[in-house]
Design a protein around this motif. Structure first.
Motif, PDB file in Angstrom:
ATOM      1  N   LYS A 202      -0.248 -10.728   0.144  1.00 14.70           N
ATOM      2  CA  LYS A 202      -1.050 -11.846   0.647  1.00 14.70           C
ATOM      3  C   LYS A 202      -0.475 -12.411   1.947  1.00 14.70           C
ATOM      4  CE  LYS A 202      -3.005 -13.199  -3.815  1.00 14.70           C
ATOM      5  NZ  LYS A 202      -3.110 -11.867  -4.312  1.00 14.70           N
ATOM      6  N   ARG A 203       0.854 -12.446   2.071  1.00 10.81           N
ATOM      7  CA  ARG A 203       1.472 -12.899   3.323  1.00 10.81           C
ATOM      8  C   ARG A 203       1.156 -11.936   4.464  1.00 10.81           C
ATOM      9  NH1 ARG A 203       7.608 -15.049   2.313  1.00 10.81           N
ATOM     10  NH2 ARG A 203       7.026 -17.117   1.605  1.00 10.81           N
ATOM     11  N   ARG A 204       1.225 -10.655   4.170  1.00  8.75           N
ATOM     12  CA  ARG A 204       0.904  -9.654   5.214  1.00  8.75           C
ATOM     13  C   ARG A 204      -0.569  -9.778   5.620  1.00  8.75           C
ATOM     14  NH1 ARG A 204       5.280  -7.098   6.758  1.00  8.75           N
ATOM     15  NH2 ARG A 204       6.831  -6.496   5.215  1.00  8.75           N
ATOM     16  N   LEU A 205      -1.443 -10.002   4.652  1.00  5.02           N
ATOM     17  CA  LEU A 205      -2.861 -10.197   4.963  1.00  5.02           C
ATOM     18  C   LEU A 205      -3.061 -11.442   5.821  1.00  5.02           C
ATOM     19  CD1 LEU A 205      -5.827  -9.399   4.666  1.00  5.02           C
ATOM     20  CD2 LEU A 205      -5.847 -10.649   2.485  1.00  5.02           C
TER      21      LEU A 205
ATOM     22  N   ASN B 297      -9.140  -1.750   7.743  1.00  6.31           N
ATOM     23  CA  ASN B 297      -9.037  -1.554   6.296  1.00  6.31           C
ATOM     24  C   ASN B 297      -7.580  -1.793   5.922  1.00  6.31           C
ATOM     25  OD1 ASN B 297     -11.723  -0.831   5.690  1.00  6.31           O
ATOM     26  ND2 ASN B 297     -11.341   1.238   6.434  1.00  6.31           N
ATOM     27  N   TYR B 298      -7.341  -2.863   5.165  1.00  5.96           N
ATOM     28  CA  TYR B 298      -5.987  -3.240   4.755  1.00  5.96           C
ATOM     29  C   TYR B 298      -5.738  -2.758   3.333  1.00  5.96           C
ATOM     30  CZ  TYR B 298      -2.172  -6.264   3.193  1.00  5.96           C
ATOM     31  OH  TYR B 298      -0.999  -6.738   2.661  1.00  5.96           O
ATOM     32  N   TYR B 299      -4.617  -2.070   3.146  1.00  7.04           N
ATOM     33  CA  TYR B 299      -4.226  -1.551   1.842  1.00  7.04           C
ATOM     34  C   TYR B 299      -2.880  -2.157   1.448  1.00  7.04           C
ATOM     35  CZ  TYR B 299      -7.679   2.089   2.824  1.00  7.04           C
ATOM     36  OH  TYR B 299      -8.828   2.761   3.121  1.00  7.04           O
TER      37      TYR B 299
ATOM     38  N   SER C 270       2.432  -1.790   2.431  1.00  3.75           N
ATOM     39  CA  SER C 270       1.218  -2.351   3.026  1.00  3.75           C
ATOM     40  C   SER C 270       0.932  -1.574   4.301  1.00  3.75           C
ATOM     41  CB  SER C 270       1.394  -3.824   3.380  1.00  3.75           C
ATOM     42  OG  SER C 270       1.661  -4.597   2.243  1.00  3.75           O
ATOM     43  N   PHE C 271      -0.347  -1.345   4.566  1.00  5.44           N
ATOM     44  CA  PHE C 271      -0.716  -0.744   5.841  1.00  5.44           C
ATOM     45  C   PHE C 271      -2.155  -1.084   6.160  1.00  5.44           C
ATOM     46  CE2 PHE C 271      -1.868   2.542   2.821  1.00  5.44           C
ATOM     47  CZ  PHE C 271      -3.023   3.125   3.327  1.00  5.44           C
ATOM     48  N   VAL C 272      -2.490  -0.964   7.429  1.00  7.49           N
ATOM     49  CA  VAL C 272      -3.846  -1.244   7.875  1.00  7.49           C
ATOM     50  C   VAL C 272      -4.288  -0.112   8.798  1.00  7.49           C
ATOM     51  CG1 VAL C 272      -3.091  -2.738   9.783  1.00  7.49           C
ATOM     52  CG2 VAL C 272      -5.402  -2.956   8.903  1.00  7.49           C
ATOM     53  N   ASP C 273      -5.479   0.427   8.519  1.00  6.38           N
ATOM     54  CA  ASP C 273      -6.103   1.420   9.385  1.00  6.38           C
ATOM     55  C   ASP C 273      -7.057   0.681  10.308  1.00  6.38           C
ATOM     56  OD1 ASP C 273      -4.881   3.695   8.297  1.00  6.38           O
ATOM     57  OD2 ASP C 273      -6.407   3.893   6.746  1.00  6.38           O
TER      58      ASP C 273
END
Length: 116
Positions: free
Chosen positions: A106-109, A95-97, A81-84
């Protein structure tokens, strides 16, 4: 010698994560979000929330680095998981990938959303 081995291992991990992130960026993000907070504040909050062992267990690593095209990127081990994050006119665009659409993504989101 031990420090050299750690440095080499860290470099290899970043390289592997980088190629996985580049491949993910060719697809649409899992989720696009915005925040009215400054980019640095949001990035540090996401990093901190993704490091919560009570939520993510032993896989609670999160790393912060400069973004590929400016901004910042927060990512997990192997870039699962990563987010730019980019500064936008109204604050920060995110932008979450996620590599897999599962409960961990979903937990990371959800953890990321607490930082908006």
């Amino acid at each position: 010698m031990r420090m050299l081995m750690v440095a080499v291992a860290a470099t290899l991990l970043v390289g592997c994560a980088g190629s996985a992130m580049n491949q993910a960026r060719t697809q649409a993000p899992y989720k696009t979000l915005t925040s009215d907070k400054p980019q640095q504040v949001v990035a540090e909050c996401v990093q901190f929330s993704w490091q919560d062992e009570a939520v993510f267990g032993v896989d609670a690593g999160a790393y912060l680095q400069p973004g590929k095209t400016g901004g910042m990127t927060v990512y997990t081990r192997s870039a699962e998981s990563f987010v730019d994050l980019q500064t936008s006119a109204s604050g920060t665009a995110l932008n979450y990938y996620a590599r897999h659409d599962d409960f961990v993504a979903k937990r990371r989101l959800a953890a990321l959303a607490t930082c908006l």
